[in-house]
Design a protein around this motif. Structure first.
Motif, PDB file in Angstrom:
ATOM      1  N   GLU A   3      37.627  31.024  50.699  1.00  0.00           N
ATOM      2  CA  GLU A   3      36.286  30.224  50.379  1.00  0.00           C
ATOM      3  C   GLU A   3      34.981  31.381  50.455  1.00  0.00           C
ATOM      4  O   GLU A   3      35.201  32.308  51.081  1.00  0.00           O
ATOM      5  CB  GLU A   3      35.833  29.382  51.598  1.00  0.00           C
ATOM      6  N   GLY A   4      34.273  31.312  49.520  1.00  0.00           N
ATOM      7  CA  GLY A   4      33.185  32.314  49.217  1.00  0.00           C
ATOM      8  C   GLY A   4      33.657  33.472  48.412  1.00  0.00           C
ATOM      9  O   GLY A   4      32.654  33.931  47.863  1.00  0.00           O
ATOM     10  N   LYS A   5      34.671  33.318  47.818  1.00  0.00           N
ATOM     11  CA  LYS A   5      35.258  34.486  47.062  1.00  0.00           C
ATOM     12  C   LYS A   5      35.841  33.958  45.676  1.00  0.00           C
ATOM     13  O   LYS A   5      36.542  34.561  45.076  1.00  0.00           O
ATOM     14  CB  LYS A   5      36.471  35.251  47.656  1.00  0.00           C
ATOM     15  N   GLU A   6      35.376  32.717  45.266  1.00  0.00           N
ATOM     16  CA  GLU A   6      35.992  31.979  44.175  1.00  0.00           C
ATOM     17  C   GLU A   6      35.596  32.683  42.887  1.00  0.00           C
ATOM     18  O   GLU A   6      34.487  33.385  42.860  1.00  0.00           O
ATOM     19  CB  GLU A   6      35.476  30.518  44.010  1.00  0.00           C
ATOM     20  N   GLY A   7      36.254  32.795  41.790  1.00  0.00           N
ATOM     21  CA  GLY A   7      35.967  33.363  40.324  1.00  0.00           C
ATOM     22  C   GLY A   7      36.200  34.630  40.259  1.00  0.00           C
ATOM     23  O   GLY A   7      36.250  35.127  39.082  1.00  0.00           O
ATOM     24  N   GLY A   8      36.858  35.181  41.145  1.00  0.00           N
ATOM     25  CA  GLY A   8      37.802  36.566  41.121  1.00  0.00           C
ATOM     26  C   GLY A   8      39.042  36.513  40.496  1.00  0.00           C
ATOM     27  O   GLY A   8      39.659  35.582  40.353  1.00  0.00           O
ATOM     28  N   THR A   9      39.456  37.756  40.503  1.00  0.00           N
ATOM     29  CA  THR A   9      41.009  37.629  40.027  1.00  0.00           C
ATOM     30  C   THR A   9      41.362  39.172  40.287  1.00  0.00           C
ATOM     31  O   THR A   9      40.736  39.999  40.672  1.00  0.00           O
ATOM     32  CB  THR A   9      41.030  37.679  38.267  1.00  0.00           C
ATOM     33  N   TRP A  10      42.823  39.274  40.265  1.00  0.00           N
ATOM     34  CA  TRP A  10      43.262  40.460  40.493  1.00  0.00           C
ATOM     35  C   TRP A  10      43.712  41.346  39.415  1.00  0.00           C
ATOM     36  O   TRP A  10      43.860  42.768  39.231  1.00  0.00           O
ATOM     37  CB  TRP A  10      44.880  40.513  41.205  1.00  0.00           C
ATOM     38  N   LEU A  11      43.855  40.594  38.103  1.00  0.00           N
ATOM     39  CA  LEU A  11      44.378  41.362  36.872  1.00  0.00           C
ATOM     40  C   LEU A  11      43.891  40.458  35.660  1.00  0.00           C
ATOM     41  O   LEU A  11      44.072  39.442  35.845  1.00  0.00           O
ATOM     42  CB  LEU A  11      45.868  41.649  36.842  1.00  0.00           C
ATOM     43  N   GLY A  12      43.368  41.114  34.833  1.00  0.00           N
ATOM     44  CA  GLY A  12      42.922  40.181  33.548  1.00  0.00           C
ATOM     45  C   GLY A  12      42.679  41.380  32.403  1.00  0.00           C
ATOM     46  O   GLY A  12      42.526  42.551  32.473  1.00  0.00           O
ATOM     47  N   ILE A  13      42.897  40.635  31.198  1.00  0.00           N
ATOM     48  CA  ILE A  13      42.691  41.201  29.964  1.00  0.00           C
ATOM     49  C   ILE A  13      42.088  40.449  29.079  1.00  0.00           C
ATOM     50  O   ILE A  13      42.017  39.264  28.911  1.00  0.00           O
ATOM     51  CB  ILE A  13      43.978  41.631  29.313  1.00  0.00           C
ATOM     52  N   SER A  14      40.926  41.098  28.219  1.00  0.00           N
ATOM     53  CA  SER A  14      40.117  40.444  27.331  1.00  0.00           C
ATOM     54  C   SER A  14      40.530  40.525  25.606  1.00  0.00           C
ATOM     55  O   SER A  14      41.272  41.576  25.600  1.00  0.00           O
ATOM     56  CB  SER A  14      38.690  40.521  27.353  1.00  0.00           C
ATOM     57  N   LYS A  15      40.200  39.599  24.862  1.00  0.00           N
ATOM     58  CA  LYS A  15      40.406  39.838  23.686  1.00  0.00           C
ATOM     59  C   LYS A  15      39.767  41.075  22.928  1.00  0.00           C
ATOM     60  O   LYS A  15      40.325  41.704  21.936  1.00  0.00           O
ATOM     61  CB  LYS A  15      40.290  38.717  22.858  1.00  0.00           C
ATOM     62  N   LYS A  16      38.899  41.604  23.558  1.00  0.00           N
ATOM     63  CA  LYS A  16      38.226  42.994  23.057  1.00  0.00           C
ATOM     64  C   LYS A  16      39.144  44.011  23.648  1.00  0.00           C
ATOM     65  O   LYS A  16      38.248  45.094  23.232  1.00  0.00           O
ATOM     66  CB  LYS A  16      36.609  42.873  23.761  1.00  0.00           C
ATOM     67  N   GLY A  17      40.163  43.945  24.160  1.00  0.00           N
ATOM     68  CA  GLY A  17      40.730  45.068  24.595  1.00  0.00           C
ATOM     69  C   GLY A  17      40.078  45.710  26.065  1.00  0.00           C
ATOM     70  O   GLY A  17      40.526  46.669  26.304  1.00  0.00           O
ATOM     71  N   LYS A  18      39.391  44.992  26.876  1.00  0.00           N
ATOM     72  CA  LYS A  18      39.183  45.561  28.114  1.00  0.00           C
ATOM     73  C   LYS A  18      40.332  44.873  29.101  1.00  0.00           C
ATOM     74  O   LYS A  18      40.527  43.863  29.092  1.00  0.00           O
ATOM     75  CB  LYS A  18      37.962  44.952  28.551  1.00  0.00           C
ATOM     76  N   MET A  19      40.842  45.690  29.867  1.00  0.00           N
ATOM     77  CA  MET A  19      42.015  45.325  30.835  1.00  0.00           C
ATOM     78  C   MET A  19      41.669  46.080  32.383  1.00  0.00           C
ATOM     79  O   MET A  19      41.261  47.245  32.318  1.00  0.00           O
ATOM     80  CB  MET A  19      43.237  45.631  30.379  1.00  0.00           C
ATOM     81  N   GLY A  38      37.523  40.595  44.172  1.00  0.00           N
ATOM     82  CA  GLY A  38      38.019  40.068  43.059  1.00  0.00           C
ATOM     83  C   GLY A  38      37.026  39.920  41.664  1.00  0.00           C
ATOM     84  O   GLY A  38      37.366  39.890  40.654  1.00  0.00           O
ATOM     85  N   ALA A  39      35.603  40.248  42.117  1.00  0.00           N
ATOM     86  CA  ALA A  39      34.752  40.212  41.088  1.00  0.00           C
ATOM     87  C   ALA A  39      34.549  41.672  40.438  1.00  0.00           C
ATOM     88  O   ALA A  39      34.130  41.540  39.376  1.00  0.00           O
ATOM     89  CB  ALA A  39      33.163  39.875  41.633  1.00  0.00           C
ATOM     90  N   LEU A  40      35.206  42.502  40.802  1.00  0.00           N
ATOM     91  CA  LEU A  40      35.401  43.740  40.409  1.00  0.00           C
ATOM     92  C   LEU A  40      36.137  43.739  39.021  1.00  0.00           C
ATOM     93  O   LEU A  40      35.843  44.553  38.011  1.00  0.00           O
ATOM     94  CB  LEU A  40      36.096  44.779  41.325  1.00  0.00           C
ATOM     95  N   VAL A  41      37.173  43.018  38.902  1.00  0.00           N
ATOM     96  CA  VAL A  41      37.854  42.961  37.699  1.00  0.00           C
ATOM     97  C   VAL A  41      37.226  42.062  36.878  1.00  0.00           C
ATOM     98  O   VAL A  41      36.878  42.375  35.601  1.00  0.00           O
ATOM     99  CB  VAL A  41      39.313  42.197  37.651  1.00  0.00           C
TER     100      VAL A  41
END
Length: 225
Positions: A3-19, A38-41
């Motif tokens: 709770e209060g930390k929604e919207g973050g992730t541990w690992l992700g990649i974008s179509k623009k090549g950012k991972m 989690g928002a750092l990613v």
């Protein structure tokens, strides 16, 4: 999921090549009022900053978070990939990563925990024998690596970092895949990128905190250079 930390992730990649990929740094006591990691990613995936500039910016606020490690990458099949690392319990400046194989757990990059070294060896074995393997079979072999539950003990380095906090679950924690009541590995992710920029993102996620129920999703796309 907190709770209060929604919207973050541990690992992700974008179509623009950012991972980007994030791990916590194991520490016996955490500050419950610290900023959510989690928002750092997600912030990197949506910013126009390059990986090094972004990590420089994050490093200025590193003290506001509980311990973490962050990998940020700009992937480009034409110009070459740029991959950087910053850990707020390590060097104050981010570092560029040369081509090679690295391991990251819940300590600094390539800290020689036994389970990390064991995982790198298992990974190396799979990659070394992957010639001629279908892509789907390679993904399954890598998922098998991530689900290895063989404890790599004794490991004084883990005990020293985790203190009394880690001792009750040390046997489970000292494996690549952690399985404890109420704590452990709940997602496996494999990201494959070929020389033409085709990305295959496969994620295996535990359902309802039930170790016997898993859902696997696969997404495929091409990097937009």
């Amino acid at each position: 999921m907190e709770e209060g930390k929604e919207g973050g992730t541990w690992l992700g990649i974008s179509k623009k090549g950012k991972m980007a990929a994030l791990t916590n740094y194991m520490q016996p006591k955490i500050d419950k009022n610290a900023k959510g990691r989690g928002a750092l990613v997600t912030n990197f995936l949506t910013t126009d900053l390059d990986s090094y500039s972004y990590l420089k910016k994050v490093a200025l606020e590193g003290h506001l978070y509980n311990g973490f490690n962050l990998i940020a990458a700009d992937l480009n099949t034409t110009k070459g990939d740029v991959i950087c690392y910053y850990g707020n319990k390590g060097d104050p400046e981010p570092t560029f990563l040369n081509p090679g194989m690295y391991g990251l757990s819940n300590s600094l990059l390539d800290t020689p925990w036994k389970k990390l070294q064991y995982g790198k060896q298992l990974f190396s074995d799979v990659v070394g024998g992957s010639q001629g393997l279908a892509k789907e079979d390679l993904v399954q072999e890598l998922i098998k690596v991530m689900n290895n539950q063989d404890p790599q003990l004794p490991d004084p380095a883990i005990e020293d970092q985790g203190k009394d906090y880690i001792l009750p679950i040390l046997n489970q924690y000292a494996a690549v895949c952690v399985r404890c009541p109420g704590y452990g590995t709940r997602t496996n992710t494999v990201v494959l990128i070929d020389a033409e920029g085709h990305v295959t993102f496969t994620e295996r996620t535990m359902l309802d905190a039930d170790v016997d129920q898993w859902k696997t999703s696969t997404y495929q796309f091409k990097l937009q250079m």
